[in-house]
Design a protein around this motif. Sequence first.
Motif, PDB file in Angstrom:
ATOM      1  N   THR A 102       0.782  -1.237   0.000  1.00 27.68           N
ATOM      2  CA  THR A 102       0.000   0.000   0.000  1.00 27.68           C
ATOM      3  C   THR A 102       0.815   1.290   0.000  1.00 27.68           C
ATOM      4  O   THR A 102       0.245   2.367  -0.189  1.00 27.68           O
ATOM      5  CB  THR A 102      -0.937   0.038   1.230  1.00 27.68           C
ATOM      6  N   GLY A 139       2.646   2.783  -2.081  1.00 28.99           N
ATOM      7  CA  GLY A 139       2.509   3.577  -3.297  1.00 28.99           C
ATOM      8  C   GLY A 139       1.206   4.350  -3.399  1.00 28.99           C
ATOM      9  O   GLY A 139       1.115   5.302  -4.174  1.00 28.99           O
ATOM     10  N   SER A 140       0.222   3.983  -2.622  1.00 32.33           N
ATOM     11  CA  SER A 140      -1.071   4.675  -2.691  1.00 32.33           C
ATOM     12  C   SER A 140      -1.282   5.653  -1.530  1.00 32.33           C
ATOM     13  O   SER A 140      -2.336   6.284  -1.451  1.00 32.33           O
ATOM     14  CB  SER A 140      -2.209   3.659  -2.716  1.00 32.33           C
ATOM     15  N   ALA A 183      -1.081   9.084   0.424  1.00 32.35           N
ATOM     16  CA  ALA A 183      -1.103  10.464  -0.060  1.00 32.35           C
ATOM     17  C   ALA A 183       0.080  11.263   0.490  1.00 32.35           C
ATOM     18  O   ALA A 183       0.511  11.060   1.629  1.00 32.35           O
ATOM     19  CB  ALA A 183      -2.407  11.137   0.365  1.00 32.35           C
TER      20      ALA A 183
END
Length: 50
Positions: free
Chosen positions: A15, A17-18, A20
């Motif tokens: 996760t 890379g996702s 914010a």
Amino acid sequence: MTAYLDRSAAQFKKTVGSLAWGSFAWFAAEPDHLVELIDGSSGPLCKLKP
């Protein structure tokens, strides 16, 4: 803020890379530290060279 067990945990690797920019990640294996995801393209970090 997103909490993980460890930086090497599969869930973090899946996760990261996702997440914010401007958010935080906390790791139970490192309870005294907090990681802030910073986009350095518009601030002083963009001047740092590896």
